[in-house]
Write an enzyme that holds these catalytic residues in place. Structure first.
Site, PDB file in Angstrom:
ATOM      1  N   GLU B 151       0.807  -1.225   0.000  1.00 45.30           N
ATOM      2  CA  GLU B 151       0.000   0.000   0.000  1.00 45.30           C
ATOM      3  C   GLU B 151       0.831   1.262   0.000  1.00 45.30           C
ATOM      4  O   GLU B 151       0.528   2.217  -0.707  1.00 45.30           O
ATOM      5  CB  GLU B 151      -0.925   0.054   1.229  1.00 45.30           C
ATOM      6  CG  GLU B 151      -2.160  -0.779   1.137  1.00 45.30           C
ATOM      7  CD  GLU B 151      -1.863  -2.215   1.450  1.00 45.30           C
ATOM      8  OE1 GLU B 151      -0.742  -2.488   1.896  1.00 45.30           O
ATOM      9  OE2 GLU B 151      -2.738  -3.059   1.240  1.00 45.30           O
ATOM     10  N   HIS B 220     -10.362  -4.929  10.435  1.00 38.26           N
ATOM     11  CA  HIS B 220     -11.025  -4.682   9.163  1.00 38.26           C
ATOM     12  C   HIS B 220     -12.307  -3.892   9.342  1.00 38.26           C
ATOM     13  O   HIS B 220     -13.123  -3.839   8.440  1.00 38.26           O
ATOM     14  CB  HIS B 220     -11.353  -6.011   8.478  1.00 38.26           C
ATOM     15  CG  HIS B 220     -10.123  -6.736   8.029  1.00 38.26           C
ATOM     16  ND1 HIS B 220      -9.287  -7.361   8.898  1.00 38.26           N
ATOM     17  CD2 HIS B 220      -9.593  -6.914   6.802  1.00 38.26           C
ATOM     18  CE1 HIS B 220      -8.293  -7.915   8.222  1.00 38.26           C
ATOM     19  NE2 HIS B 220      -8.449  -7.659   6.957  1.00 38.26           N
TER      20      HIS B 220
END
Lengths: 390, 368
Positions: B151, B220
């Site tokens: 990322e 998450h």
């Protein structure tokens, strides 16, 4: 006169004004000199380029001039910092000038360069002016980033100089992104992403290298190895200080970064390679005379003997001076006069920058957002709400 | 001109010239019909009870209004103009929210060759939530780029590409993963325009699903709005309906500023009818979901639906809440919000977030 015409014609930057030194020697511009680099190139996963470099008197004199301006500028910045006109961080590049001028000689202005915070001289090499540099260092509005960037944020969009970044290593993914943009628009240019031996241990570098290798991006990663990451020597920070080999599947080349001609040869080679085969790593073996920044004396982690030793044996400007003198391209006194003239030029630029005003307070919130999209906070009585998007 | 409210209609309801209370029932009814996972068990059940009861009586539009006015005792809401709230002359087409996002992305990529997508599994796989499905076959592997799981660097790459003039749409597979790229988003994305004195613009869109899902685990289920709120130079929007998802996606791509578009995992399957013609939503505008008089309820993203269900209870108890979906998290639409607060003098903020790190704490303090 010929000498001045030659030296001023070397670079299109506004650094140079015609000098009044009369030369007794005339050169034809097709004079080609062959010089050998100081050491042969060491290669990893590729064939190294030849040690013999072709150059012209014009180029050599240009190198000398450019590097002297850079050296002078950095030393002047040192004294400006000590007199508190420049504040904050100031990372000086003296000792490493050969990397900047050698790279510039090998590429065009359509190729992109991105570097970290030791960016003053690369800005100059890319066509920045002395006035813009000093004004930006002192935070004045005439600076290249309008006084809003400071020492670590020099940018020049027209010359494809993408800065100027404070966070160590963060510019390398940006550089691969610029290479992605170049590949996307297919314009045959490359990106040089410069970083130091300290940043060479950043994970994002290897992530970016992986992506660049996967996509065959025209990215060249240049590690300016000055052997110290601030105060930590490279052998204390990296298990494998052979930074040109750290790319593993990506080819690498180790270059003597104090020899401008070697740098030029390596960058030319790297550009051809990157356009055909994807990324390549260049390790420039170089040295900085100052400390990491102005707040670092630079002598707590290395000896003064080491610094003066490198200065005597490997100084980039002295090397070019010896080349010029040995090939009879100019006399020693001419070079001295050139240096005096450069000193005056730098002093003039400083004086001009000192006169420049600080940015207007209204500039504080300017450029946070791109103008025109109504991103100021509206008070309850503001009637205008929507912005028209193109 | 984009209508501030868009009516979502169920197939068996007639055209929506209706009161705002009716709209609330529609919206929650949407959720109830099971195309999206049910929000929370208790709330869902309550909502469903309401819907069934009220649906039973609504065979046609006029009956609906009669029935809804019986439910509302003290509501003094101004009924929005029928023509403004209706879907307009074109019938529109029905789709799910992720399809609306894809449509917006597709239209913008067709319109401007500089728009490209990068993210994990966006290309051949089609996107983990199918938002980019089919785009790689249409536009090629370079324009819909499958990145490795890195990322920090691919966000940096997107920003670098934006500096050269491209307009990347960077997808974080889950918003929480973008924490790895926080340095790039904060320093290079948000601040580059300023530190370069205006030389470089970074027209990226950073998007991804976030928010509390169904037992996805703590890592998450994060809400990053409050972290990104303090980054200067960044614009943040949150979509909540298929209509504003497409509109905000298109507007974000066209914007010269870096925009973070927050989507919600549980809203991807919302079905709605959206217009056929091209439209965009203003990035800095809030949506007035239900005008009212007594209290201003500010919310965004999935909590909008919870609030609208709760609004029904409030209405039955005799209150008249004004519900605003703020959509634009940074900068605030202080015009709409301020006007509303001036009217009601009471504010209720409903937000799904961590207890200690709520977005509103940051933004309300910054706007006082």
């Amino acid at each position: 006169m010929a000498l001045s015409r030659l030296s001023s014609a070397t670079s299109s930057s506004s650094l140079f004004r015609p000098s009044l030194i009369a030369a007794t020697r005339l050169f034809s511009s097709s004079d080609v000199l062959t010089v050998e680099t100081s050491v042969p190139f060491t290669a990893h996963q590729c064939d190294p380029p030849s040690r013999t470099v072709e150059t012209t008197p014009k180029e050599l004199l240009g190198f000398f001039r450019d590097m002297s301006v850079m050296r002078r500028m950095e030393i002047a910045a040192d004294s400006l910092y000590k007199s508190k006109l420049i504040r904050g961080f100031c990372h000086l590049y003296d000792g490493q000038e050969a990397v900047a001028v050698g790279m510039e000689a090998a590429i065009t202005r359509r190729d992109a360069i991105i570097t970290a915070y030791r960016d003053h001289c690369i800005f100059l090499a890319r066509g920045g002016s002395l006035f813009e540099s000093f004004a930006e260092l002192m935070g004045r509005r005439g600076g290249c980033s309008k006084g809003k960037g400071g020492s670590m944020h020099f940018y020049k969009k027209e010359s494809q100089f993408y800065g100027g970044h404070g966070i160590v290593g963060a510019q390398v993914p940006l550089g691969c992104g610029i290479a992605f943009g170049q590949k996307y628009s297919k314009d045959g240019s490359v990106t040089f992403s410069m970083y130091g031996d300290g940043a060479a241990n950043q994970g994002q570098l290897f992530e970016a290298l992986n992506i660049a290798a996967l996509l065959d991006l025209p990215a060249i990663l240049v590690c300016e190895n000055n052997h110290y990451g601030m105060g930590t020597a490279e052998w204390r920070a990296a298990k494998s200080p052979a930074y040109y080999k750290r790319g593993d599947y990506v080819p690498g080349l180790k270059v003597d970064g104090m020899d401008a001609l070697a740098v030029k040869q390596a960058c030319k080679f790297a550009k051809e390679h990157a356009l055909k085969n994807g990324p390549i790593i260049l390790e420039m073996d170089t040295y900085r005379y100052h400390g990491h920044s102005m707040s670092d004396p630079g002598s707590t982690y290395r000896t003064r003997d080491e610094i003066s030793g490198v200065r005597q044996e490997r100084d980039p400007i002295e090397r070019i001076r010896k080349l010029i003198l040995s090939h009879d391209l100019a006399t020693a006194s001419e070079l001295k006069d050139m240096e005096k003239e450069i000193r005056k030029e730098v002093d003039d630029a400083i004086a001009q920058a000192k006169e420049d005003p600080l940015p207007d307070p209204s500039e504080l919130f300017n450029h946070v957002y791109v103008k025109g999209l109504g991103t100021e906070a509206f008070g309850p009585d503001r009637k205008e709400l929507k912005a028209a998007l193109p | 001109m984009a209508a501030a409210m868009h009516t979502a209609t169920l197939p068996f309801f007639s055209s929506s010239s209706s009161s705002s209370a009716y709209k609330t029932i529609n919206v929650s009814g949407r959720l109830r019909l099971g195309l999206a996972p049910l929000p929370g068990s208790l709330a869902g059940r309550k909502g469903s009870i309401f819907v069934i009861r009220s649906e039973a009586g609504f065979a046609s539009g006029s009956n609906a209004r009669a029935r809804s006015s019986k439910l509302i005792t003290n509501a003094v809401a101004t009924k929005p103009d029928a023509s403004a709230s209706s879907t307009g002359s074109k019938p529109g087409h029905e789709l799910l929210l992720f399809e609306a996002l894809r449509e917006g992305l597709d239209e913008e990529m067709a319109r401007d060759p500089r728009v490209c997508v990068m993210g994990e599994d966006v290309g051949h796989y089609g996107g983990s939530y199918k938002v980019t499905k089919g785009l790689a076959t249409k536009y090629g592997d370079l324009r819909v780029l499958d990145t490795p799981i890195a990322e920090n660097s691919f966000t940096g790459m997107g920003i670098g590409a934006a500096m050269t003039g491209l307009r990347p749409v960077i997808e974080g597979m889950n918003m929480g993963f973008l924490l790895l790229a926080f340095n790039q988003i904060s320093n290079n994305c948000g601040m580059l325009h300023y530190t370069s004195g205006g030389q470089f613009t970074i027209p990226v869109v950073i998007r991804g699903p976030g928010g509390v899902g169904r037992q996805l685990g703590a890592e998450h289920s994060q809400r990053l709005e409050s972290y990104f709120q303090s980054i200067p130079g960044l614009q943040m929007v949150a979509c909540s309906t298929a209509y504003n998802a497409k509109g905000l996606m298109k507007a974000a791509i066209r914007s010269e500023n870096p925009v973070v578009l927050f989507e919600h995992v549980l809203l991807y399957n919302l079905k709605e009818r959206i217009p056929d013609e091209e439209y965009i939503c203003c990035l800095e505008e809030a949506e007035m979901v239900r005008p009212g008089e007594h209290v201003t309820i500010l919310t965004y993203s999935r909590m909008r639906y919870h609030v609208m269900q709760a609004a029904k209870t409030l209405v039955n108890k005799g209150y008249d809440p004004e519900v605003i979906d703020i959509r634009s998290l940074k900068p605030f639409d202080l015009y709409t919000i301020g006007k509303s607060i001036k009217k009601t003098h009471r504010v209720l903020i409903v937000e799904e977030c961590m207890r200690t790190g709520w977005h509103w704490g940051q933004s309300t303090s910054s706007n006082h």
